[in-house]
Design an enzyme around this catalytic site. Sequence first.
Site, PDB file in Angstrom:
ATOM      1  N   CYS A 129       0.811  -1.223   0.000  1.00 32.57           N
ATOM      2  CA  CYS A 129       0.000   0.000   0.000  1.00 32.57           C
ATOM      3  C   CYS A 129       0.841   1.269   0.000  1.00 32.57           C
ATOM      4  O   CYS A 129       0.310   2.367  -0.185  1.00 32.57           O
ATOM      5  CB  CYS A 129      -0.964   0.003   1.177  1.00 32.57           C
ATOM      6  SG  CYS A 129      -2.023  -1.443   1.201  1.00 32.57           S
ATOM      7  N   HIS A 253      -2.690   7.199   2.381  1.00 31.34           N
ATOM      8  CA  HIS A 253      -3.212   5.907   1.933  1.00 31.34           C
ATOM      9  C   HIS A 253      -4.555   5.680   2.626  1.00 31.34           C
ATOM     10  O   HIS A 253      -4.693   5.903   3.833  1.00 31.34           O
ATOM     11  CB  HIS A 253      -2.222   4.796   2.283  1.00 31.34           C
ATOM     12  CG  HIS A 253      -2.809   3.431   2.152  1.00 31.34           C
ATOM     13  ND1 HIS A 253      -3.495   3.042   1.022  1.00 31.34           N
ATOM     14  CD2 HIS A 253      -2.838   2.365   3.001  1.00 31.34           C
ATOM     15  CE1 HIS A 253      -3.918   1.798   1.192  1.00 31.34           C
ATOM     16  NE2 HIS A 253      -3.530   1.372   2.374  1.00 31.34           N
ATOM     17  N   ASN A 283     -10.104  -0.109   1.003  1.00 29.72           N
ATOM     18  CA  ASN A 283      -8.653  -0.028   0.834  1.00 29.72           C
ATOM     19  C   ASN A 283      -8.283  -0.603  -0.541  1.00 29.72           C
ATOM     20  O   ASN A 283      -8.423  -1.799  -0.767  1.00 29.72           O
ATOM     21  CB  ASN A 283      -7.990  -0.826   1.970  1.00 29.72           C
ATOM     22  CG  ASN A 283      -6.473  -0.837   1.880  1.00 29.72           C
ATOM     23  OD1 ASN A 283      -5.886  -0.475   0.858  1.00 29.72           O
ATOM     24  ND2 ASN A 283      -5.831  -1.271   2.948  1.00 29.72           N
TER      25      ASN A 283
HETATM   26  N1  COA Z   1     -17.877  -7.973  12.467  1.00 29.24           N
HETATM   27  C1  COA Z   1     -18.229  -7.911  13.758  1.00 29.24           C
HETATM   28  N2  COA Z   1     -17.380  -8.218  14.764  1.00 29.24           N
HETATM   29  C2  COA Z   1     -16.125  -8.565  14.424  1.00 29.24           C
HETATM   30  C3  COA Z   1     -15.701  -8.636  13.081  1.00 29.24           C
HETATM   31  C4  COA Z   1     -16.638  -8.330  12.082  1.00 29.24           C
HETATM   32  N3  COA Z   1     -16.315  -8.344  10.767  1.00 29.24           N
HETATM   33  N4  COA Z   1     -14.403  -8.991  13.053  1.00 29.24           N
HETATM   34  C5  COA Z   1     -14.022  -9.151  14.321  1.00 29.24           C
HETATM   35  N5  COA Z   1     -15.065  -8.894  15.168  1.00 29.24           N
HETATM   36  C6  COA Z   1     -15.098  -8.916  16.613  1.00 29.24           C
HETATM   37  C7  COA Z   1     -13.957  -9.689  17.208  1.00 29.24           C
HETATM   38  O1  COA Z   1     -14.272 -11.057  17.278  1.00 29.24           O
HETATM   39  C8  COA Z   1     -13.812  -9.053  18.566  1.00 29.24           C
HETATM   40  O2  COA Z   1     -14.811  -9.553  19.402  1.00 29.24           O
HETATM   41  P1  COA Z   1     -14.501  -9.840  20.965  1.00 29.24           P
HETATM   42  O3  COA Z   1     -14.161  -8.497  21.540  1.00 29.24           O
HETATM   43  O4  COA Z   1     -15.777 -10.411  21.440  1.00 29.24           O
HETATM   44  O5  COA Z   1     -13.344 -10.793  20.976  1.00 29.24           O
HETATM   45  C9  COA Z   1     -14.166  -7.585  18.321  1.00 29.24           C
HETATM   46  O6  COA Z   1     -14.906  -7.585  17.092  1.00 29.24           O
HETATM   47  C10 COA Z   1     -12.962  -6.697  18.184  1.00 29.24           C
HETATM   48  O7  COA Z   1     -12.031  -7.282  17.281  1.00 29.24           O
HETATM   49  P2  COA Z   1     -10.686  -6.586  16.955  1.00 29.24           P
HETATM   50  O8  COA Z   1      -9.909  -7.445  16.018  1.00 29.24           O
HETATM   51  O9  COA Z   1     -10.051  -6.145  18.220  1.00 29.24           O
HETATM   52  O10 COA Z   1     -11.219  -5.316  16.153  1.00 29.24           O
HETATM   53  P3  COA Z   1     -10.512  -3.957  15.898  1.00 29.24           P
HETATM   54  O11 COA Z   1     -11.119  -2.891  16.660  1.00 29.24           O
HETATM   55  O12 COA Z   1      -9.007  -4.082  15.946  1.00 29.24           O
HETATM   56  O13 COA Z   1     -10.909  -3.703  14.357  1.00 29.24           O
HETATM   57  C11 COA Z   1      -9.855  -3.821  12.214  1.00 29.24           C
HETATM   58  C12 COA Z   1     -10.477  -4.613  13.366  1.00 29.24           C
HETATM   59  C13 COA Z   1      -9.336  -4.795  11.184  1.00 29.24           C
HETATM   60  C14 COA Z   1     -10.957  -2.945  11.615  1.00 29.24           C
HETATM   61  C15 COA Z   1      -8.715  -2.915  12.762  1.00 29.24           C
HETATM   62  O14 COA Z   1      -7.837  -3.676  13.553  1.00 29.24           O
HETATM   63  C16 COA Z   1      -7.944  -2.261  11.662  1.00 29.24           C
HETATM   64  O15 COA Z   1      -8.471  -1.435  10.935  1.00 29.24           O
HETATM   65  N6  COA Z   1      -6.648  -2.575  11.529  1.00 29.24           N
HETATM   66  C17 COA Z   1      -5.814  -2.017  10.471  1.00 29.24           C
HETATM   67  C18 COA Z   1      -6.121  -2.725   9.198  1.00 29.24           C
HETATM   68  C19 COA Z   1      -5.510  -2.096   8.002  1.00 29.24           C
HETATM   69  O16 COA Z   1      -5.661  -0.925   7.762  1.00 29.24           O
HETATM   70  N7  COA Z   1      -4.851  -2.905   7.205  1.00 29.24           N
HETATM   71  C20 COA Z   1      -4.346  -2.513   5.939  1.00 29.24           C
HETATM   72  C21 COA Z   1      -2.936  -2.052   6.030  1.00 29.24           C
HETATM   73  S1  COA Z   1      -2.410  -1.433   4.474  1.00 29.24           S
END
Ligand code: COA
Length: 332
Positions: A129, A253, A283
């Site tokens: 990215c 980005h 993204n």
């Molecule tokens: N829908 C609903 N709930 C979901 C889910 C979904 N699609 N995916 C995960 N969950 C749940 C998890 O099971 C967890 O539940 P729990 O608290 O009961 O265990 C809860 O939501 C939180 O999960 P978590 O992984 O901590 O979420 P988060 O707040 O970190 O958000 C992302 C997840 C991926 C949105 C976030 O981590 C993120 O944006 N990361 C960066 C990703 C990125 O930009 N990548 C590209 C780089 S170029």
Amino acid sequence: MQAEHGCSITGWASYLPRTVVTNQDIMTLFDTSDEWIVERTGIRQRRAADGPFVNPKPSTSPLGGLGTTAQMAVEAGKAALEMAGLTGNDIDLLVLCTTTPDQMVPATSSPLADALSIKGGGMDLNAACAGFTYGLVSSAGFIGAGAERVLLIGSETLTRITNWSDRTNAFLFGDGAGAVVVEAAPEPALLGWDIGVDGSLQPLFYADYGGPGMAMRGQEVFRKAVRVTVDSATKSLEQAKLTPADVALFVPHQANIRIMDAVAERLGLSDERVASVIERTGNTSSASIPIALTEAANHGRLQEGDIVLFAGFGAGMTWASAVWRWGAGPPR
Ligand code: COA
């Protein structure tokens, strides 16, 4: 280091495939909700090459088989060339930034160069990215080395490498392309830049040949992304002897609105100065910055002399930033 020769972005364009994949569509795949996705990412919809989007099955491409990285790049590239008043014949170098090439061999820039009748060289650049910003710095460098005109394109078919059964990240990604023409010009445009890679962070975000698709440790990527992007942007601004107060437009980005907001806040950049299309595109990796730049420029958000800050981060982990003066092209 600083590019001594002047350059300018003289054409820009983007292409988004027609098929819209909403959060409601994503909800047919696994247990999630529109509210959860919007709150965590700011994404409401993304586009998919190869429509129609039909309830995908695990580990297989849910999508038909028409749209390719090269085809979308052709659309964006043609339009950017047209805007610059050029044809492929005028281009010394084609740089295709992509994480999703159409084949292992040859580079996707080869069929693309053919389709656009490029007379000069062509190559693919994969810095995930951060790819487009790496490409922008490279383009200015090639112009510093004597090239007259570079066609720089970011194009991605990320929906082909998405693991559609992984609810922790499948909602993040979309397809699209964006292109700019960079030409030699009287005034310097690249005032500061920074690039980096930390391969020890590879386990945070990867996709293996033959594997189920992209795998990511979301929270760790989030934290690291904010840190490296702020650090990189700060270095580029320092090199340019500028501060965030000088930045007219920040084009980050487009990975996640919360990452974009956190970076902008730490840099002291208010919302009005941030280009954002994440809500409608998701993204799109290497394509996200030129897509956001195109929209901002088409909406009249850039004037000659404005300072534009580009910054990206991605799998690898890679990062890159560039401070760019928006300027006039060469005399015609
Ligand atoms: N829908 C609903 N709930 C979901 C889910 C979904 N699609 N995916 C995960 N969950 C749940 C998890 O099971 C967890 O539940 P729990 O608290 O009961 O265990 C809860 O939501 C939180 O999960 P978590 O992984 O901590 O979420 P988060 O707040 O970190 O958000 C992302 C997840 C991926 C949105 C976030 O981590 C993120 O944006 N990361 C960066 C990703 C990125 O930009 N990548 C590209 C780089 S170029």
